[in-house]
Design an enzyme around this catalytic site. Sequence first.
Site, PDB file in Angstrom:
ATOM      1  N   ASN A 146      62.528  71.631  96.647  1.00 45.81           N
ATOM      2  CA  ASN A 146      61.315  72.430  96.866  1.00 45.81           C
ATOM      3  C   ASN A 146      60.140  72.073  95.957  1.00 45.81           C
ATOM      4  OD1 ASN A 146      62.732  73.567  94.688  1.00 45.81           O
ATOM      5  ND2 ASN A 146      61.860  75.581  95.037  1.00 45.81           N
ATOM      6  N   GLY A 202      75.304  66.456  96.299  1.00 47.27           N
ATOM      7  CA  GLY A 202      75.643  67.220  95.111  1.00 47.27           C
ATOM      8  C   GLY A 202      77.121  67.251  94.815  1.00 47.27           C
ATOM      9  N   VAL A 205      77.744  62.807  93.792  1.00 46.73           N
ATOM     10  CA  VAL A 205      77.036  62.314  92.607  1.00 46.73           C
ATOM     11  C   VAL A 205      76.833  63.438  91.591  1.00 46.73           C
ATOM     12  CG1 VAL A 205      74.895  61.273  91.763  1.00 46.73           C
ATOM     13  CG2 VAL A 205      75.931  60.469  93.898  1.00 46.73           C
ATOM     14  N   GLU A 244      68.548  76.584  85.772  1.00 49.18           N
ATOM     15  CA  GLU A 244      67.449  77.404  86.284  1.00 49.18           C
ATOM     16  C   GLU A 244      67.787  77.701  87.733  1.00 49.18           C
ATOM     17  OE1 GLU A 244      64.731  78.444  88.578  1.00 49.18           O
ATOM     18  OE2 GLU A 244      63.824  76.482  88.219  1.00 49.18           O
ATOM     19  N   CYS A 278      61.854  79.890  93.717  1.00 50.44           N
ATOM     20  CA  CYS A 278      62.746  80.802  92.998  1.00 50.44           C
ATOM     21  C   CYS A 278      61.968  81.863  92.230  1.00 50.44           C
ATOM     22  CB  CYS A 278      63.645  80.009  92.047  1.00 50.44           C
ATOM     23  SG  CYS A 278      62.752  78.851  90.995  1.00 50.44           S
ATOM     24  N   GLU A 454      63.539  75.764  79.751  1.00 53.98           N
ATOM     25  CA  GLU A 454      62.849  74.490  79.861  1.00 53.98           C
ATOM     26  C   GLU A 454      61.421  74.663  79.367  1.00 53.98           C
ATOM     27  OE1 GLU A 454      64.590  72.034  83.478  1.00 53.98           O
ATOM     28  OE2 GLU A 454      63.913  73.989  84.180  1.00 53.98           O
TER      29      GLU A 454
END
Length: 471
Positions: A146, A202, A205, A244, A278, A454
């Site tokens: 996104n 996902g 890897v 996150e 989000c 972050e």
Amino acid sequence: MRDINEIYIDGAFVTPHGTERFQLFNPTTEQAIGAVRLGDVEDARGAIAAAKRALPAWSQTSKEERIVLLRRFHDVVAARFDDQLDAIVEEYGAPKSRAGWMVNMAATAFLEAAETLEAYDFNQTIGRADVRMMPLGVVAAITPWNSNASFICGKMAMAIAAGCTIVIKPSEMSAIQTRIVTEALHEAGAPAGLFNIVTGRGDVVGAEFASHPDVAKVTFTGSTAVGRSILRSAAETMKRVTLELGGKGPQIILDDADLDEAIPVVVASGFMNSGQACVAGTRVLVPERRMAETLARLKAEVEAVRAGDPTNPEVSVGPMVSRKQWDRVQSYLKLGQEEGATLLVGGEGRPEGLERGWFVQPTVFANVTNDMRIAREEIFGPVLSVIGYATEEDAIAIANDTTYGLQSYVLSSDPVRARRVAARLEAGRVVINGAPHEPLAPFGGFKQSGIGRERGVVGLEAHLEPKAILG
């Protein structure tokens, strides 16, 4: 049609060992626009090995050397602005009114990391100890669809600033965007292995990155469900994690709010990124005594929202990224009515006049209670749930009655009161009256919205380990 047949390992574009191909679509037209060849476990291990080889030299570089490279990364990414803008509109369906901001965010992430680094002291004295902040090692970043380039660049910038090397698994749904940003980063002439980018699934890897013993830290942005699985895998080798995750942000309209100013902010915050954010404020908390006028203004504001072709500058809500996501949002539009909520505006199906494309009608449900699933679960589409409250205490209790805690909003004509309410909300960030983004402030969530932070100094230190030297 565009075929992407390479990944980036050890400073070079290489053909993946993996052979699976993933089809890419334009969500505005529902037409296939290309395919990407996905990396596999062997490719993931090759990327980790390259990052491990590059780590000893990079971890010993000076702040000045890192800042020079970070600024170079900014320049090369910024130079591809037009290409990245076209890709994010075509491949993701972001409205151009939003897409430009998203593309700029990718480039400026490197400048923000450089600014943070310039002011940071890796050597500190605490008591009688010399405390040195040491890079963690190889970092694995797993990023969503996104805001693909901004997540790649943001996570990479802080890891490199800290003296770490990095492997990145971007969403396979964003392969064209990934290719453009990788080409740009390659032009900066970074040391081989400093960053490695492997597009793949996902559960292939990403799972290898999360479990491999040579990875010291995993940083992930995505769903809470996937975050839990990464946390379990990381625990086996005591990896550091930054997660996150999802959100179900409340927007508290206090009873003193000026609705002329508040309602446009509420709609913009709730429908940002076409609702696929989000941090979107999707629960709108309204004082009961002002419910009627608030609903009337909210209905008028949402009816004026343009959903459609993202290349149209008047459009602010584009398509959902995929048919799967469109179906998910449609299921919640049906569920809300089954739960007894009142459909104020919008509803199931495409907006009027649109016969194709994964478009959702901008929707508002009224008469929602906080125990309904539409008020508790992240829908990830342009859907707002209006919940009434009696008192300020009631509003705070409803806002905090959620498993999430990423970003909340307060709207009030009294700044002191707004800050008092904000201080009591269980969220990593609280935005008052639509305040602008602050990129250096810590970003992350309370509760099941994540672990760690972050951005800025806090984000830098999430990639560092303190070593105390006594004597």
